[in-house]
Design an enzyme around this catalytic site. Structure first.
Site, PDB file in Angstrom:
ATOM      1  N   ASN A  10       0.875  -1.165   0.000  1.00  0.00           N
ATOM      2  CA  ASN A  10       0.000   0.000   0.000  1.00  0.00           C
ATOM      3  C   ASN A  10       0.917   1.221   0.000  1.00  0.00           C
ATOM      4  OD1 ASN A  10      -1.711   2.081   0.542  1.00  0.00           O
ATOM      5  ND2 ASN A  10      -2.662   1.153   2.351  1.00  0.00           N
ATOM      6  N   ARG A  89      -2.652  -2.091  -3.337  1.00  0.00           N
ATOM      7  CA  ARG A  89      -3.830  -1.254  -3.150  1.00  0.00           C
ATOM      8  C   ARG A  89      -3.731  -0.096  -4.147  1.00  0.00           C
ATOM      9  NH1 ARG A  89      -4.934   3.439   1.057  1.00  0.00           N
ATOM     10  NH2 ARG A  89      -7.096   3.812   0.496  1.00  0.00           N
ATOM     11  N   HIS A 178     -12.447   3.700   0.110  1.00  0.00           N
ATOM     12  CA  HIS A 178     -12.463   2.754   1.236  1.00  0.00           C
ATOM     13  C   HIS A 178     -13.274   1.500   0.895  1.00  0.00           C
ATOM     14  CE1 HIS A 178     -12.066   6.330   4.290  1.00  0.00           C
ATOM     15  NE2 HIS A 178     -10.877   5.832   4.015  1.00  0.00           N
ATOM     16  N   ARG A 239     -10.062  16.999   6.550  1.00  0.00           N
ATOM     17  CA  ARG A 239     -10.895  17.362   5.385  1.00  0.00           C
ATOM     18  C   ARG A 239     -12.251  17.873   5.846  1.00  0.00           C
ATOM     19  NH1 ARG A 239     -10.081  11.679   2.727  1.00  0.00           N
ATOM     20  NH2 ARG A 239      -7.821  11.639   2.813  1.00  0.00           N
ATOM     21  N   GLU A 384      -8.007  -4.511   5.416  1.00  0.00           N
ATOM     22  CA  GLU A 384      -7.924  -4.363   3.953  1.00  0.00           C
ATOM     23  C   GLU A 384      -6.835  -5.255   3.369  1.00  0.00           C
ATOM     24  OE1 GLU A 384      -7.963  -0.342   5.277  1.00  0.00           O
ATOM     25  OE2 GLU A 384      -8.824   0.318   3.376  1.00  0.00           O
TER      26      GLU A 384
END
Ligand code: ADP
Length: 400
Positions: A10, A89, A178, A239, A384
């Protein structure tokens, strides 16, 4: 020794997380992260056989050096012969990729083209792919896309209220992110319910540094809060999430912000950090509430939780039936305070927490945190890497 292990990579702009996973048992054989890449403080941390080691990286401190370190480590510990593939990923797969994909030059070209939609992510993901190809030229490389699970959304969920031509000509639509995490935890919820995934309808709240909520109807993502980019949706660490687009024009026209300054404001200076003016880290804000009765920290947490609760409630419009709510991600898995503030706003949906279970199920534990008479509410730690390892392995075994 197993010959099925998948090296999961990743790759971020200044970090590269990796793990060596046996995809059938799920055993994590090695896990590590290279951090502060592209700076002279770059280092790599590896956990292997119960011990952890940190090693500084050498010049030019880049992603290739990090991958070379991994290769050497695997050689030194006789782990290279276990490898069957590398799973990557990849953040943005656009409309082209709804399933894991064997990477070749054509796929790399289209991932590069999709960089227009994910300029912060796809180019660095590709650096990881190129470094791994260079290090392991004989191994299949597989891309698992963050957007893939959301490709089942209906058009009514992904088309914006903009001229349709912007979608047709430029691909401007909701993609969602996600996806691997929402897929994993919703499938786990189906297992906990003892129902087939294709008959399970849940809402999943992935709350980490980035946060997104997804409605999953009968095993398919039917709506999600992140959009064309990971900026849309609920408030996150730094964010802003949703806001009146008119604010952007106000910032530019009245307050003389440049587009770069607006982008930095919305992506890096807003959210928990922007409101609290303290930290983007949920733990710091919780400590300020509990230890100092800090009013701004309390307001920050109220806004964060209220917006998430509103998003969850809105997804009742997306489901054919409702089997329960899942919390995951660093905040969702660990913060009993956040979970209770969110669920307190959802009593009309008959979701009620058992306070003892809510306090108990943290730090990697998994299970129901709702009362007996409530709709189900679970905490399910995400994984993940496990999904990437499994899907990579399934693809290459299927290919043989
Ligand atoms: P990323 O999106 O980078 O993968 P994570 O899923 O690791 O992020 O989540 C990071 C967030 O989880 C941070 O806001 C951190 O404060 C929060 N977090 C981690 N542990 C706890 C805890 N014990 N209590 C509250 N929040 C926590």
């Amino acid at each position: 020794m197993s010959k099925n292990a998948v090296l999961v990579i990743n790759c971020g702009s200044s970090s590269l997380k990796f793990s060596l996973i046996e995809p059938i048992s799920g055993e994590v054989m090695v896990a590590g992260v290279a951090e502060r890449l592209l700076s002279k403080h770059a280092f790599v941390k590896v956990a292997f056989k119960g011990s952890k080691e940190t090693t500084p990286l050498i010049v030019p401190f880049d992603h290739q050096v990090a991958v070379n370190f991994i290769v050497e480590f695997l050689h030194e510990n006789n782990l290279v012969e276990c490898l069957s593939a590398v799973g990557h990923r990849l953040v943005h797969g656009g409309e082209e990729y709804s399933t894991p994909t064997l990477i070749d030059d054509v796929v790399k070209y289209s991932i590069e083209k999709l960089s227009k939609l994910a300029p912060l992510h796809n180019p660095v993901n590709l650096i990881g792919v190129n470094a791994a190809e260079h290090a392991f030229p004989d191994l299949p490389q597989v891309a698992v896309f963050d957007t893939a699970f959301h490709q089942s959304m209906p058009a009514k969920a992904y088309i914006y209220g903009l001229p349709y031509s912007l979608y047709e000509a430029h691909g401007i639509r909701r993609y969602g992110f996600h996806g691997t995490s929402h897929y994993f935890v919703s499938k786990q919820a189906a297992d906990l319910l003892g129902k087939p995934f294709t008959k399970t309808s849940v809402i999943t709240a992935h709350l980490g540094n980035g946060c997104s909520i997804t409605a999953i109807d009968n095993g398919k993502s039917v709506d999600t809060s992140m959009g064309l980019t990971p900026l849309e949706g609920v408030i996150m660490g730094t964010r802003s999430g949703d806001l009146d687009p008119g604010i952007i024009f106000h910032l530019i026209e009245q307050l003389n912000y440049t587009p770069e300054q607006v982008s930095s404001l919305l992506n890096k200076e807003s959210g928990l950090l922007g409101i609290s003016q303290m930290s983007n880290d949920c733990r710091t804000i919780e400590e300020a509430i509990i230890n100092d009765q800090d009013e701004r920290a309390n307001l920050t947490m109220d806004i964060f939780c209220y917006r998430i609760a509103k998003s969850i409630a809105s997804y009742m419009a997306s489901l054919s039936h409702f089997d329960g709510l899942v919390f995951t991600g660093g905040i969702g898995e660990n913060s009993d305070l956040v979970r209770s503030r969110i669920v307190n706003s959802l009593h009309l949906l008959n979701i009620h927490l058992d306070d003892n279970k809510n306090t108990d199920i943290r730090f990697g534990k998994s299970g129901l945190i709702s009362t007996e008479s409530s709709q189900h509410c679970w905490v399910i730690p995400t994984n993940e890497e496990q999904v990437i390892a499994e899907q990579t392995y399934q693809l290459i075994v299927g290919d043989k």
